[in-house]
Design a protein around this motif. Structure first.
Motif, PDB file in Angstrom:
ATOM      1  N   LEU A 177     -20.533 -29.382 -50.804  1.00 55.31           N
ATOM      2  CA  LEU A 177     -21.375 -28.190 -50.718  1.00 55.31           C
ATOM      3  C   LEU A 177     -21.423 -27.460 -52.049  1.00 55.31           C
ATOM      4  O   LEU A 177     -22.481 -26.955 -52.457  1.00 55.31           O
ATOM      5  N   TYR A 178     -20.290 -27.431 -52.749  1.00 63.07           N
ATOM      6  CA  TYR A 178     -20.276 -26.779 -54.064  1.00 63.07           C
ATOM      7  C   TYR A 178     -21.163 -27.537 -55.041  1.00 63.07           C
ATOM      8  O   TYR A 178     -21.903 -26.927 -55.830  1.00 63.07           O
ATOM      9  N   ALA A 179     -21.127 -28.863 -54.989  1.00 65.65           N
ATOM     10  CA  ALA A 179     -22.012 -29.666 -55.837  1.00 65.65           C
ATOM     11  C   ALA A 179     -23.475 -29.370 -55.533  1.00 65.65           C
ATOM     12  O   ALA A 179     -24.316 -29.324 -56.437  1.00 65.65           O
ATOM     13  N   TYR A 180     -23.776 -29.146 -54.258  1.00 63.73           N
ATOM     14  CA  TYR A 180     -25.145 -28.790 -53.846  1.00 63.73           C
ATOM     15  C   TYR A 180     -25.557 -27.449 -54.445  1.00 63.73           C
ATOM     16  O   TYR A 180     -26.672 -27.289 -54.936  1.00 63.73           O
ATOM     17  N   VAL A 181     -24.625 -26.473 -54.405  1.00 59.71           N
ATOM     18  CA  VAL A 181     -24.894 -25.158 -54.994  1.00 59.71           C
ATOM     19  C   VAL A 181     -25.179 -25.292 -56.487  1.00 59.71           C
ATOM     20  O   VAL A 181     -26.138 -24.717 -57.013  1.00 59.71           O
ATOM     21  N   LEU A 182     -24.329 -26.048 -57.173  1.00 63.38           N
ATOM     22  CA  LEU A 182     -24.517 -26.226 -58.618  1.00 63.38           C
ATOM     23  C   LEU A 182     -25.831 -26.940 -58.918  1.00 63.38           C
ATOM     24  O   LEU A 182     -26.502 -26.622 -59.907  1.00 63.38           O
ATOM     25  N   ASP A 183     -26.195 -27.879 -58.072  1.00 64.95           N
ATOM     26  CA  ASP A 183     -27.448 -28.605 -58.280  1.00 64.95           C
ATOM     27  C   ASP A 183     -28.650 -27.679 -58.159  1.00 64.95           C
ATOM     28  O   ASP A 183     -29.691 -27.925 -58.784  1.00 64.95           O
ATOM     29  N   HIS A 184     -28.502 -26.607 -57.387  1.00 63.26           N
ATOM     30  CA  HIS A 184     -29.592 -25.650 -57.208  1.00 63.26           C
ATOM     31  C   HIS A 184     -29.467 -24.449 -58.142  1.00 63.26           C
ATOM     32  O   HIS A 184     -30.265 -23.506 -58.058  1.00 63.26           O
ATOM     33  N   ASN A 185     -28.482 -24.484 -59.014  1.00 68.40           N
ATOM     34  CA  ASN A 185     -28.336 -23.486 -60.073  1.00 68.40           C
ATOM     35  C   ASN A 185     -28.079 -24.228 -61.386  1.00 68.40           C
ATOM     36  O   ASN A 185     -27.004 -24.099 -61.988  1.00 68.40           O
TER      37      ASN A 185
ATOM     38  N   PRO B  35     -19.873 -20.645 -44.948  1.00 68.02           N
ATOM     39  CA  PRO B  35     -19.401 -21.995 -44.620  1.00 68.02           C
ATOM     40  C   PRO B  35     -18.227 -22.361 -45.519  1.00 68.02           C
ATOM     41  O   PRO B  35     -18.037 -21.773 -46.584  1.00 68.02           O
ATOM     42  N   GLN B  36     -17.416 -23.304 -45.068  1.00 68.26           N
ATOM     43  CA  GLN B  36     -16.338 -23.802 -45.921  1.00 68.26           C
ATOM     44  C   GLN B  36     -16.953 -24.454 -47.158  1.00 68.26           C
ATOM     45  O   GLN B  36     -17.847 -25.294 -47.045  1.00 68.26           O
ATOM     46  N   LEU B  37     -16.474 -24.046 -48.320  1.00 73.32           N
ATOM     47  CA  LEU B  37     -17.061 -24.551 -49.559  1.00 73.32           C
ATOM     48  C   LEU B  37     -16.390 -25.868 -49.937  1.00 73.32           C
ATOM     49  O   LEU B  37     -15.457 -25.912 -50.734  1.00 73.32           O
ATOM     50  N   THR B  38     -16.867 -26.932 -49.346  1.00 70.80           N
ATOM     51  CA  THR B  38     -16.366 -28.268 -49.642  1.00 70.80           C
ATOM     52  C   THR B  38     -16.860 -28.706 -51.023  1.00 70.80           C
ATOM     53  O   THR B  38     -17.818 -28.129 -51.559  1.00 70.80           O
ATOM     54  N   PRO B  39     -16.235 -29.724 -51.613  1.00 72.94           N
ATOM     55  CA  PRO B  39     -16.738 -30.239 -52.894  1.00 72.94           C
ATOM     56  C   PRO B  39     -18.212 -30.642 -52.826  1.00 72.94           C
ATOM     57  O   PRO B  39     -18.969 -30.427 -53.770  1.00 72.94           O
TER      58      PRO B  39
END
Length: 218
Positions: free
Chosen positions: A13-21, A7-11
């Motif tokens: 979505l990236y924040a979501y990734v960081l929240d889960h790591n 998926p396009q890594l929007t800000p």
């Protein structure tokens, strides 16, 4: 031509990734200090989501002897050192006392300074001075791109069978496919071909951060 499933890594979505790591307090402080104090060079820091990934790989492989080439302010070093078992060690190679001073402070705060063997010297000299027998469990390579192949050739013979090499920036800002680009893009392109042709390892190139190659010593 296959279509990407990425998926396009929007800000958002990236924040979501960081929240889960999530990072712990010392890791977060080190990332923030690096961006605040070394703003012009902060792009050299390993991506925040790669810290938890490196720690996961250390635990997954049971690594005890790690070599890191390119330490900068020590975020990746910290992440791996925290995941090491008792008696484990990271040999961290860098040329900057200034940058690694931030790491030294963070390693001490996290209580893992005794697990980090920082060696300030040209990395190629440090690697050539290491024992020749296979003994390294895990490598993290994130340094000057022009020297990647030279580092690789020093490291692979020293990897124990099953040892894991983790190499950062193997997509080089998306420029690796541009045959007209020289410099770092050309160096990474040559490195990727070198790895693919190396019968001593099996490897996979992933679209993690700026490209991440995982290679297992056969």
């Amino acid at each position: 031509m296959y279509q990407t499933k990425n998926p396009q890594l929007t800000p958002e979505l990236y924040a979501y990734v960081l929240d889960h790591n999530p990072l712990d307090a010392v890791q977060r402080e080190l990332v923030d200090v690096t961006h605040r104090q070394l703003a012009d060079d902060a792009g050299l820091q390993t991506a925040p989501e790669q810290g938890p990934l490196l720690a996961f790989l250390v635990r997954l492989t049971g690594a005890r002897q790690i070599v890191e080439v390119g330490t900068f302010t020590g975020f990746s070093t910290l992440s791996m050192a925290q995941a090491l078992p008792e008696g484990g060690r990271v040999i961290a190679c860098d040329v900057s006392e200034e940058w690694t001073a931030y790491g030294r402070e963070a390693w001490a705060k996290a209580g893992v300074a005794d697990r980090v063997d920082l060696r300030i010297a040209p990395a190629i000299d440090t690697l050539r001075a290491l024992p020749q027998d296979p003994w390294i469990d895990l490598v993290f390579l994130d340094a000057d791109k022009a020297s990647y192949i030279a580092y690789w050739e020093e490291l692979v013979p020293r990897m124990r069978p099953g040892g894991l090499l983790v190499v950062d920036n193997t997509l080089f800002h998306g420029e690796v496919t541009d045959q007209e680009r020289g410099g770092g893009a050309a160096a990474i392109r040559a490195f990727n071909e070198h790895v693919r042709a190396d019968a001593r390892v099996e490897d996979v190139l992933l679209t993690v951060a700026d490209g991440l190659t995982l290679a297992r010593r056969l």
